[in-house]
Design a protein around this motif. Sequence first.
Motif, PDB file in Angstrom:
ATOM      1  N   ASP A  21       0.823  -1.203   0.000  1.00  0.00           N
ATOM      2  CA  ASP A  21       0.000   0.000   0.000  1.00  0.00           C
ATOM      3  C   ASP A  21       0.862   1.260   0.000  1.00  0.00           C
ATOM      4  O   ASP A  21       0.522   2.259  -0.639  1.00  0.00           O
ATOM      5  N   ILE A  22       2.011   1.211   0.718  1.00  0.00           N
ATOM      6  CA  ILE A  22       2.867   2.401   0.763  1.00  0.00           C
ATOM      7  C   ILE A  22       3.461   2.698  -0.609  1.00  0.00           C
ATOM      8  O   ILE A  22       3.607   3.854  -1.006  1.00  0.00           O
TER       9      ILE A  22
ATOM     10  N   LYS B 290       1.979   2.027  -3.417  1.00  0.00           N
ATOM     11  CA  LYS B 290       0.870   2.604  -4.179  1.00  0.00           C
ATOM     12  C   LYS B 290       0.819   4.109  -3.953  1.00  0.00           C
ATOM     13  O   LYS B 290       0.667   4.889  -4.900  1.00  0.00           O
ATOM     14  N   LYS B 291       0.976   4.517  -2.689  1.00  0.00           N
ATOM     15  CA  LYS B 291       0.943   5.954  -2.364  1.00  0.00           C
ATOM     16  C   LYS B 291       2.127   6.687  -3.012  1.00  0.00           C
ATOM     17  O   LYS B 291       1.984   7.819  -3.489  1.00  0.00           O
TER      18      LYS B 291
ATOM     19  N   GLN C  38       1.325   7.139  -6.682  1.00  0.00           N
ATOM     20  CA  GLN C  38       0.357   8.225  -6.885  1.00  0.00           C
ATOM     21  C   GLN C  38       1.027   9.578  -6.719  1.00  0.00           C
ATOM     22  O   GLN C  38       0.760  10.510  -7.480  1.00  0.00           O
ATOM     23  N   TRP C  39       1.918   9.687  -5.729  1.00  0.00           N
ATOM     24  CA  TRP C  39       2.640  10.935  -5.501  1.00  0.00           C
ATOM     25  C   TRP C  39       3.519  11.280  -6.702  1.00  0.00           C
ATOM     26  O   TRP C  39       3.685  12.453  -7.049  1.00  0.00           O
TER      27      TRP C  39
END
Length: 224
Positions: A147-148, A150-151, A154-155
């Motif tokens: 999940d990290i 993924k973030k 996105q960033w």
Amino acid sequence: PIPGGVQICPYEVIALFKKAGFEMDFFPIVTTRSFVKRLKIKLGINAYDFYDFDKYMAQMIKKIKEEQIKLIIINQVNLSGFAKLLKNKINNLKVIVLSHGNESGDYLHEVLDSKYNIFKVFKLGQLIYKEAAYFSNYVDLLVTISDIEKKIGQWLGALNCIYIPRTITEASLDRKPLPNSIGFVGTLNHPPNLLGVELLANELDKLNFCGSMRIVGSPKEIGF
């Protein structure tokens, strides 16, 4: 022989695509033979220079057009250079990148763990710059295993990003846990792994943990 985690991850995702009804074909490539790129790798200043992308383009485009391929799945962010070249050559082509750990996220640990080094800082900047350029312009979907990440994707401008947890298909072990025993199995010269083990050990110290922590991995010098 049992492959490492980076090799296992794509097989899991490929299995998901097959279950979803996709007909899969594979296009194998090898690492760069360029003297300049290999020198950069040796010096530790490379940024996604592991492959000779132009070398494969004619053969790849021919295959895509002849077989009317509409979807390309790129295995690892290291190969994202193909996304840019293919998107500029073929219209209406969708590109998915399977990220089993983006290079910048891994390398950040190494930069922070060493004394200030202008070459390492430059390399980290190049990695982030290239990832942002690929993700925001040429990648239709970024698939991550955490999940990290993924973030982070996105960033860095990923148009679409999805986190797919690891798939466990093997039968569970006949576990016989030992009281007050904690274990870690993994590669120890991978900075994020090592940092994680050290952080865990420090927290256990704070808790006055009285058990044992068993570490399985290599190189054994780091393990000791």
